[in-house]
Every structure is written in structure tokens, then in C-alpha cells.
Design a protein around this motif. Sequence first.
Motif, mmCIF file in Angstrom:
data_model
loop_
_atom_site.group_PDB
_atom_site.id
_atom_site.type_symbol
_atom_site.label_atom_id
_atom_site.label_comp_id
_atom_site.label_asym_id
_atom_site.label_seq_id
_atom_site.Cartn_x
_atom_site.Cartn_y
_atom_site.Cartn_z
ATOM 1 N N ALA A 9 0.835 -1.202 0.000
ATOM 2 C CA ALA A 9 0.000 0.000 0.000
ATOM 3 C C ALA A 9 0.871 1.253 0.000
ATOM 4 O O ALA A 9 0.627 2.191 -0.771
ATOM 5 C CB ALA A 9 -0.947 -0.005 1.198
ATOM 6 N N ILE A 10 1.896 1.254 0.833
ATOM 7 C CA ILE A 10 2.790 2.413 0.912
ATOM 8 C C ILE A 10 3.504 2.639 -0.420
ATOM 9 O O ILE A 10 3.577 3.773 -0.914
ATOM 10 C CB ILE A 10 3.808 2.236 2.062
ATOM 11 N N GLN A 11 4.003 1.579 -1.020
ATOM 12 C CA GLN A 11 4.691 1.706 -2.317
ATOM 13 C C GLN A 11 3.750 2.243 -3.392
ATOM 14 O O GLN A 11 4.140 3.086 -4.207
ATOM 15 C CB GLN A 11 5.269 0.367 -2.749
ATOM 16 N N ASN A 12 2.523 1.767 -3.393
ATOM 17 C CA ASN A 12 1.580 2.226 -4.410
ATOM 18 C C ASN A 12 1.118 3.659 -4.172
ATOM 19 O O ASN A 12 0.889 4.402 -5.126
ATOM 20 C CB ASN A 12 0.396 1.264 -4.508
ATOM 21 N N ILE A 13 1.012 4.065 -2.913
ATOM 22 C CA ILE A 13 0.701 5.473 -2.615
ATOM 23 C C ILE A 13 1.830 6.357 -3.120
ATOM 24 O O ILE A 13 1.593 7.383 -3.764
ATOM 25 C CB ILE A 13 0.476 5.687 -1.098
ATOM 26 N N ARG A 14 3.053 5.954 -2.831
ATOM 27 C CA ARG A 14 4.204 6.724 -3.321
ATOM 28 C C ARG A 14 4.215 6.774 -4.850
ATOM 29 O O ARG A 14 4.520 7.804 -5.447
ATOM 30 C CB ARG A 14 5.496 6.127 -2.797
ATOM 31 N N GLY A 15 3.883 5.649 -5.477
ATOM 32 C CA GLY A 15 3.809 5.620 -6.936
ATOM 33 C C GLY A 15 2.736 6.548 -7.468
ATOM 34 O O GLY A 15 2.941 7.234 -8.482
ATOM 35 N N ALA A 16 1.589 6.607 -6.802
ATOM 36 C CA ALA A 16 0.509 7.501 -7.228
ATOM 37 C C ALA A 16 0.915 8.957 -7.067
ATOM 38 O O ALA A 16 0.618 9.794 -7.932
ATOM 39 C CB ALA A 16 -0.762 7.202 -6.435
ATOM 40 N N ILE A 17 1.603 9.267 -5.976
ATOM 41 C CA ILE A 17 2.085 10.642 -5.768
ATOM 42 C C ILE A 17 3.043 11.034 -6.887
ATOM 43 O O ILE A 17 2.909 12.102 -7.492
ATOM 44 C CB ILE A 17 2.758 10.779 -4.388
ATOM 45 N N HIS A 18 3.993 10.169 -7.161
ATOM 46 C CA HIS A 18 4.956 10.452 -8.230
ATOM 47 C C HIS A 18 4.238 10.595 -9.581
ATOM 48 O O HIS A 18 4.574 11.479 -10.380
ATOM 49 C CB HIS A 18 6.010 9.343 -8.296
ATOM 50 N N ALA A 19 3.249 9.746 -9.822
ATOM 51 C CA ALA A 19 2.513 9.795 -11.090
ATOM 52 C C ALA A 19 1.749 11.109 -11.228
ATOM 53 O O ALA A 19 1.719 11.697 -12.323
ATOM 54 C CB ALA A 19 1.561 8.602 -11.186
ATOM 55 N N ILE A 20 1.133 11.575 -10.157
ATOM 56 C CA ILE A 20 0.426 12.858 -10.217
ATOM 57 C C ILE A 20 1.409 13.983 -10.496
ATOM 58 O O ILE A 20 1.152 14.853 -11.345
ATOM 59 C CB ILE A 20 -0.355 13.129 -8.908
ATOM 60 N N GLU A 21 2.542 13.960 -9.802
ATOM 61 C CA GLU A 21 3.538 15.016 -9.988
ATOM 62 C C GLU A 21 4.107 15.029 -11.411
ATOM 63 O O GLU A 21 4.435 16.085 -11.936
ATOM 64 C CB GLU A 21 4.657 14.852 -8.961
ATOM 65 N N SER A 22 4.175 13.868 -12.048
ATOM 66 C CA SER A 22 4.692 13.803 -13.420
ATOM 67 C C SER A 22 3.580 13.728 -14.463
ATOM 68 O O SER A 22 3.845 13.493 -15.638
ATOM 69 C CB SER A 22 5.647 12.615 -13.566
ATOM 70 N N LYS A 23 2.335 13.917 -13.994
ATOM 71 C CA LYS A 23 1.149 13.947 -14.864
ATOM 72 C C LYS A 23 0.959 12.649 -15.656
ATOM 73 O O LYS A 23 0.488 12.655 -16.787
ATOM 74 C CB LYS A 23 1.175 15.161 -15.784
ATOM 75 N N ASP A 24 1.328 11.537 -15.051
ATOM 76 C CA ASP A 24 1.119 10.217 -15.644
ATOM 77 C C ASP A 24 -0.131 9.612 -15.008
ATOM 78 O O ASP A 24 -0.069 8.836 -14.064
ATOM 79 C CB ASP A 24 2.344 9.326 -15.388
ATOM 80 N N TYR A 25 -1.275 9.997 -15.549
ATOM 81 C CA TYR A 25 -2.548 9.655 -14.921
ATOM 82 C C TYR A 25 -2.926 8.184 -15.098
ATOM 83 O O TYR A 25 -3.671 7.646 -14.287
ATOM 84 C CB TYR A 25 -3.640 10.597 -15.415
ATOM 85 N N GLN A 26 -2.382 7.545 -16.103
ATOM 86 C CA GLN A 26 -2.618 6.108 -16.244
ATOM 87 C C GLN A 26 -1.926 5.351 -15.109
ATOM 88 O O GLN A 26 -2.525 4.486 -14.475
ATOM 89 C CB GLN A 26 -2.120 5.603 -17.592
#
Length: 84
Positions: A9-26
Motif C-alpha cells: 500500500a505504501i509503495q503504491n501510494i508513493r507511486g501515485a504521488i509520483h505519477a500525479i507530480e509527473s502527470k502520468d494519470y494512467q
Amino acid sequence: VLILLYEGAIQNIRGAIHAIESKDYQKKGVCVGKTHDILNELVNTLDFKVGGQIAVDLDRLYTFMIEQLVRANIENSVEKLKSI
């Protein structure tokens, strides 16, 4: 197994944060989906008879986290993800 679920869960939250910051919405969607699945699994494994008040408190915490996750996904909110 519980620790692996938390770590996932923690890894995926971090991944979602990074994705939002890099505008990778997929990627954000994939990470949010995996986190949602993990949180649902944590809720489903609670044993209220054995766990008593701790299980009740964890249920409230997981429910809060799911609500924040949904809001973060809709709003692309890094802050809501960090609150999880």
C-alpha cells in the motif's frame, strides 16, 4: 502477510504521488487501484470477535484511508494521498 500488504500500500501510494507530480494519470490509476484492493483486503480480514476494539479502530482507519484515496484520485491530490 500483513506487513507485505502495508508495504504494498505504501509503495503504491508513493507511486501515485509520483505519477500525479509527473502527470502520468494512467500510472496513477493503476497505483490507486492496487492500493484500494489492498485496503479492501485489510478490511475483509478483520475479525471483530477476536480483535474487539482494535478491529473496530482498524476498520475506521481503513475506511478513512479508502475515502481519502477516492477523493485523492478524483482531485489528483498529493496532499490527500500523503494523509493516507
